[in-house]
Design an enzyme around this catalytic site. Sequence first.
Site, PDB file in Angstrom:
ATOM      1  N   LYS A 140       0.829  -1.209   0.000  1.00 54.58           N
ATOM      2  CA  LYS A 140       0.000   0.000   0.000  1.00 54.58           C
ATOM      3  C   LYS A 140       0.864   1.260   0.000  1.00 54.58           C
ATOM      4  O   LYS A 140       0.578   2.223  -0.724  1.00 54.58           O
ATOM      5  CB  LYS A 140      -0.939  -0.017   1.210  1.00 54.58           C
ATOM      6  N   GLN A 184      -4.930  -1.490   9.604  1.00 52.42           N
ATOM      7  CA  GLN A 184      -4.701  -2.802   8.997  1.00 52.42           C
ATOM      8  C   GLN A 184      -5.301  -3.893   9.870  1.00 52.42           C
ATOM      9  O   GLN A 184      -5.013  -3.985  11.065  1.00 52.42           O
ATOM     10  CB  GLN A 184      -3.202  -3.043   8.802  1.00 52.42           C
ATOM     11  N   ASP A 207     -11.283   2.743   3.692  1.00 54.62           N
ATOM     12  CA  ASP A 207     -11.486   1.291   3.669  1.00 54.62           C
ATOM     13  C   ASP A 207     -12.967   0.942   3.606  1.00 54.62           C
ATOM     14  O   ASP A 207     -13.321  -0.200   3.326  1.00 54.62           O
ATOM     15  CB  ASP A 207     -10.858   0.648   4.918  1.00 54.62           C
TER      16      ASP A 207
END
Length: 386
Positions: A140, A184, A207
Amino acid sequence: MGGAAVALLAAARRRPATPLSFFLPRAGLHEAATPATEEEKGGTRRRRSRSSSSRLLGPDIPDAWDQPPSSVARPPPPSGAGVDYGSTATIIDGKSVAEDIRFQITEEVRQMKNAVGHVPGLAVVLVGNRRDSQSYVRYKIKGCEEVGIKSLLAELPGNCTEDEVVDSVSRFNEDPSIHGILVQLPLPQHMDEERILSAISLGKDVDGFHPLNVGNLALRSRKPLFVPCAAKACLELLLQSGIDLMGKHVAMIGRSKVVGLPTSLLLQRHHATVSIIHAFTTNPEEITRQSDIVISAAGVANLVRGSWLKEGAVVIDVGTNPIEDPTSDYGYRLTGDVCFEEAARVASAITPVPGGVGPVTIAMLLANTLDSAKLAYGLATEPHEL
């Protein structure tokens, strides 16, 4: 009326009526049966108490898929498009799709910098030292660098407190140069994942896991600010491959909030008929064999065999399962949920692992971050169309 019919009618009248209790669940399956009260014996019906909220919502039992023995793990297919895999299936090349998306993002970031003097910013919160999580975060951060997006990384030890993670999120919430925040997953077991994800500002939830974003995705009349990246990647690969979704039967294997749930909701917006398969589903292979499209995000290597698929099905493999491999530089390699060699002989199109959904998922994260920055700088009034 004939004699046989008269006899049958008479027998039916003599037969006692089947009690309603015959059709109801037996005692012990849901609630224990209680003996009849004096009021009930006298003909007065006892009022039922309504079910509790916890009973209506169902038991909170995590999916626990049976892991196959390591001996059945197969090597991943060769990377790259146009390679002969000894099958008739078209390889859906995620790397190529992701490259095109990143090229467009790079150009839009350049235009934004020229217009307002700023670039999008993405902050990542990493807790603990899981190898797979560290690997995903590296990809990422690298993706941000390639398209010109600013990135910040907050690394916290696995034994840190939940409040420390929330504090990191809060600092990024207040930073105007940061337009996207992701934590994460998975987090250490001692942490309340929902509390931490809910602490992310709705406008920076790139997200797409904030309850309001998920809720708006579920309501067809509303638009979420952001859609979870893996779900967007699955749909992008299907649409870019020219696959019509309307009316198609799709088997979604896995129901996590990261992939399965949002993907099933997004598919329904495209008027697909979705069957969700999870660890408690009886005979999942019978459902998948009836499906035009199979998307697997169970996290179990080689769960889906060729016998699970009908001829000509389209297969999207979201699984990225690390398998020990001493010959690899990292000591492991990634394999999907789908047994590629078997499935490729049955399917009409299939994504490889690696090189399928993964690169497009990261590209969608970058796209969500860009969209957030556009909203923040007044360069857009609403997010991209779903």
